[in-house]
Design an enzyme around this catalytic site. Structure first.
Site, short mmCIF file in Angstrom:
data_model
loop_
_atom_site.label_atom_id
_atom_site.label_comp_id
_atom_site.label_asym_id
_atom_site.label_seq_id
_atom_site.Cartn_x
_atom_site.Cartn_y
_atom_site.Cartn_z
N CYS B 88 7.69 7.99 0.78
CA CYS B 88 7.13 7.63 2.09
C CYS B 88 7.97 8.15 3.25
O CYS B 88 7.56 8.06 4.40
CB CYS B 88 6.92 6.14 2.20
SG CYS B 88 5.67 5.55 1.05
N CYS B 213 -1.34 -5.91 3.36
CA CYS B 213 -1.17 -4.54 2.86
C CYS B 213 -1.70 -3.54 3.90
O CYS B 213 -2.71 -3.79 4.55
CB CYS B 213 -1.95 -4.35 1.57
SG CYS B 213 -1.61 -5.60 0.32
N LYS B 340 -0.01 -0.42 9.01
CA LYS B 340 -1.03 -1.45 8.75
C LYS B 340 -2.40 -1.01 9.29
O LYS B 340 -3.39 -1.12 8.57
CB LYS B 340 -0.61 -2.77 9.41
CG LYS B 340 -1.64 -3.88 9.30
CD LYS B 340 -1.65 -4.47 7.90
CE LYS B 340 -2.89 -5.31 7.62
NZ LYS B 340 -4.09 -4.53 7.31
N HIS B 344 -1.79 4.99 6.67
CA HIS B 344 -0.61 5.48 5.97
C HIS B 344 -0.91 6.68 5.07
O HIS B 344 -0.91 6.57 3.85
CB HIS B 344 0.00 4.34 5.16
CG HIS B 344 1.32 4.66 4.51
ND1 HIS B 344 2.14 5.70 4.94
CD2 HIS B 344 1.97 4.08 3.47
CE1 HIS B 344 3.22 5.75 4.17
NE2 HIS B 344 3.15 4.78 3.28
#
Lengths: 468, 398
Positions: B88, B213, B340, B344
């Site tokens: 990431c 998530c 969020k 992503h």
């Protein structure tokens, strides 16, 4: 010096299915099963097979033993591998020296008792493991009567718990049931025929041979172990003039018929509940019969067991079918994961993966898993020696119940487990249901199937924390 | 002695695609969308870019390996292109490559592009991947929510936080990011939610529910960087400069030794300490004006606030509930909606965070513009709490 059983241990998986649950699901099609629908049967979890159950019995049998046995014999009719030494996997998981002899024996439900006879006749010392994980067709009588279990006996000379006095063997190709190579299920013939022609002819003859060899009369027997149905054992007792209370409990109501393992499983129970000088007769049946006569000594049993420990009940018949891979629940695209095993990498790391050996740094004494080239704590290079974590008590540091990740038994429970307050390992858990793990819980490691590779028909094993 | 990266490299152009479920776009379209915006924003033309870095994580699922996806989709004139991957932190790594090249004097103008096309897998969530031939033999086949859920359980255990209070603070984190996302036209999720919705959402991996998530999105982001001298020579006056770029990968300690208790992110602490030193920041709580951190899960953001020194250890729950990191709080966090709600797309995320800091520092953030911030921080956490790559970057004005 007397030859016989130095130690013995059974293993019954903690999972149970009430037979009424089976009848409730299939009774509409096979109402005649109602008579069998009493009690419960043991069910191997999705990550258990003949190897993992056999291993668990073996490690329990060897728990108080310092010296490795000189050979390991593994009996089963449900070996996961037709060409890969199944006993070899058990030897690796037990971290046996490579010089330990190992062999797989199979081909009949009496394979374990046959091996017991042969050990006695050659006075060979060794570990004999029997395990069976037989699946049965939905709606069959076998689905009701079978159970999954294993047992192990350590044989040799010395302070035996039970001395073997005599043994006999008969081969007789009466095909009471069979399973051809490549088939998953047994094909069974009419029970009355098997009883009349098999149990009541072959078995009494084999028993008679043993009694003659030992110059003992059947009236003097204290326990007779007959692993078939209650009907078969009652008929055998009647024919030989043995009073019914001497017939050992066949564990139908709590475990079910564990195939190759069943005679040794019942033997373990019989020895546990016997007293000094008791005469115990164990029968193995299947295309002939093997019979072994034992005499209990004054030596105390050093291990104990409780089949009800950590008992869990399968929720329903559908879950049972799914755990045993009998129906294909749609677990989503994550279940499509390719689990190819790099077998050369596996071989390099065999001690870590199959043996659960970590590394202990000889410079700073830090335990770590996996063993690494450079110590995680002090940075010393090539300083670690192998050390087994297999029998260490772990403590749950953190865990999760993951409903997203694929597992045949959702949720996928995994977390960080600490050993000796030092080594931390992230592990997949076994035999826990949702809501059953807590931070701080003590856990013990069990040897289980880690992943199936359906594409290449392979399975790989690793260790998982389970309820202690 | 090395002097670090502070005040050596200017960011002179940035672009970011709309994030979301871009069913109509492949990685090529996403790259071009971000690139077009960045090149128009910059004082250079495409032929003046001398080197480029491409950040892409799941190459199997989208554009493939190597420099080629970037070089071919933009038809670059055979300039050096390097593909980087650091989970990431991938997008930030692409930027670090470009920034270091300029700082080293290897070129005057460099470009960083991050892209991820996740919505071609056919299912929600991140694709499964191999962890390597040995690790696959023993590590659980964990998911990201399952791994980060344990950060929450270990955090409650360590700080004796009632799991309900922690869950409420986690809900606050998500409610705040949703509110911020509404103001961002490029964000994936633009819908307000309530604390009750967040707390009662279906469980994904206990205690993380659906609203704990982040989204799984497609997207790309792009930065064009040059030396400060070159920027000045081109007549630029007000520009954003790199103050620090630090990276700290795990060395395996967290996962194999109990000296780490699972309640914090060791590498984030190390990377931020180094970054503050590189940037000359002594009191981050006062000197950092806004942050874009790796809020892959609500719990991660809460714990990261402590690990970055933006609130005291064990005080995350109170600080979050007091609104310290809200839009109108003392140190706003995820003013663009964060992972969020902005989304992503892994390879793009580090550059997306930089894009927001860049726009905020230049006063171009539209409806969500903060009151003249001058120092912003980005943070990525690649991997799982027990084994990861953390990056902390600081940007400011000169």
């Amino acid at each position: 010096m007397s030859y016989g059983i130095l130690n013995l241990a059974p293993y019954v998986p903690p999972m149970r299915l009430e037979r009424g649950e089976i009848y409730g699901a299939v009774g509409w099609a096979v109402p005649s099963l109602k008579g069998l629908a009493t009690g419960e049967r043991a069910v191997a979890n999705w990550d258990e097979d003949a190897i993992t159950m056999g291993f668990e019995a073996a490690r329990r049998c060897l728990s108080s033993n310092q010296q490795p046995p000189s050979r390991v014999t593994f009996a089963s009719t449900t070996f996961p591998f037709a060409d890969r030494s199944n006993s070899g996997i058990i030897c690796s998981a037990l971290n046996m020296p490579s010089s330990v002899r190992n062999e797989d024996v199979f081909g009949s439900r009496r394979a374990a008792v046959s091996a017991l006879v042969r050990h006695f006749e050659t006075k060979a010392d060794g570990l004999l493991v029997a395990s069976d994980c037989r699946d049965a067709k939905p709606g069959s009588a076998q689905e009701m009567s079978y159970g999954h279990a294993a047992a192990a006996v350590l044989l040799g000379q010395g302070r035996v718990k039970a001395e073997i006095i005599a043994a006999s063997s008969i081969h007789d190709d009466l095909v009471d049931q069979y399973r051809s190579r490549g088939n998953r299920f047994d094909y069974a013939l009419e029970e009355r025929w098997v009883r009349e022609e098999g149990w009541l002819k072959t078995v009494p003859q084999a028993i008679d041979d043993v009694m003659k060899a030992a110059t003992i009369s059947t009236e003097n027997l204290d326990k007779v172990i007959v692993h078939g149905s209650s009907g078969a054992s009652r008929s055998v007792a009647k024919k030989l003039g043995i009073s019914p209370e001497k017939i050992a409990n066949n564990l139908y109501s709590s475990v079910g018929d564990a195939g190759t393992a069943h005679p040794l499983l019942m033997l373990a129970e019989a020895v546990k509940h016997s007293k000094e000088a008791d005469l115990i007769l164990v029968v193995g049946f299947g295309q002939g019969a093997d019979v072994v006569l034992l005499k209990r000594t004054k030596e105390k049993l050093t291990n104990d067991w409780d089949f009800e420990l950590n008992r869990r009940v399968v929720k329903n018949y559908t879950q049972f079918l799914s755990l045993r891979d009998m129906i294909a629940i749609d677990f989503g695209l994550r279940a499509e994961r390719d689990n190819r095993t790099a077998l050369s990498a596996f071989y390099r790391k065999n001690k870590e993966i199959t043996g659960m050996l970590g590394g202990r740094c000889t410079k700073c004494n830090t335990l770590q898993f996996p063993k690494s080239l450079i110590c995680v704590k002090c940075g010393a290079s090539h300083s670690q020696e192998f050390e087994s974590l297999a029998n260490m008590v772990g403590r749950v540091k953190s865990f999760t119940e993951d409903w997203l990740a694929y597992t045949p038994s959702p949720p996928y429970i995994y977390g960080n487990v600490e050993f000796e307050g030092e080594a931390n390992i992230m592990l997949e858990f076994a035999d826990f249901g949702p809501g059953q793990v807590k931070v701080g819980d003590n856990v013990r490691l069990v040897f289980r199937i880690k992943d199936f590779d359906d594409k290449r028909d392979f399975r790989r094993y690793f260790w998982k924390p389970a309820p202690s | 002695m090395a002097s670090g990266i502070k005040d050596k490299v200017a960011i002179v152009g940035m672009g970011c695609s709309k994030f979301g479920e871009r069913w109509d776009c492949g990685p090529e379209e996403l790259i071009l969308e971000a690139f077009d915006e960045a090149i128009q924003d910059s004082p250079v033309n495409r032929n003046q870019i001398e080197m480029a870095w491409l950040g892409l994580f799941f190459q199997e699922q989208s554009a493939g390996k190597s420099a080629l996806p970037l070089s071919i989709s933009l038809r670059l004139p055979n300039i050096p292109v390097t593909r980087v991957e650091n989970m990431c932190a991938t997008g930030t790594e692409a930027l670090r490559g470009a920034v270091y090249a300029v700082a080293a004097g290897a070129c005057d103008v460099a470009m960083a592009v991050g892209v991820e096309k996740l919505k071609d897998t056919g299912y929600p969530g991140l694709p499964e991947r191999s962890k390597g031939t040995f690790d696959d033999l023993w590590l659980p086949n964990s998911t990201a929510p399952g791994a980060f859920a344990q950060l929450a359980t270990a955090y409650s255990e360590k700080h004796k936080k009632n799991p309900k209070d922690l869950k409420r603070a986690m809900a606050h984190v998500s409610v705040k990011s949703h509110a911020n996302g509404v103001l961002n036209p490029k964000a994936h999720l633009r819908k307000e939610i309530t604390e009750e919705q967040a707390m009662n959402a279906p469980m994904v991996s206990a205690p993380l529910g659906l609203y704990d998530c982040c989204g799984v999105s497609d997207g790309a982001a792009c930065a064009i960087v040059m030396s400060i001298e070159k920027a000045r020579a081109l007549g630029l006056k007000n520009f954003v400069v790199v103050k620090a770029m630090q990276l700290a990968p795990s060395n395996g300690l967290e996962m194999s030794n109990s000296s780490w208790d699972g309640s914090y992110l060791l590498t984030t602490r190390i990377a931020s300490e180094r970054a503050y030193k590189e940037a000359g920041i002594r009191n981050p709580e006062k000197e950092i004006h806004l942050t874009e951190v790796h809020d892959c899960f609500s719990i991660t953001e809460l714990v990261v606030m402590e690990d970055l020194g933006l609130c005291a250890e064990g005080q995350g729950v109170n600080a979050v509930l007091d609104g310290k990191f809200d839009k109108d709080g003392k140190i706003p966090c995820q003013i663009d909606g964060g992972l969020k709600c902005f989304g992503h797309p892994i390879g793009a995320s580090g550059l997306r965070m930089t894009y927001e800091i860049y726009n905020q520092l230049l006063g171009r953030a539209g409806e969500r513009q903060l009151d003249s911030p001058s120092v912003g921080l980005t943070h990525n956490l690649g991997g799982h709490p027990f084994r990861n790559v953390a990056s902390v970057s600081i940007f400011g004005l000169i």
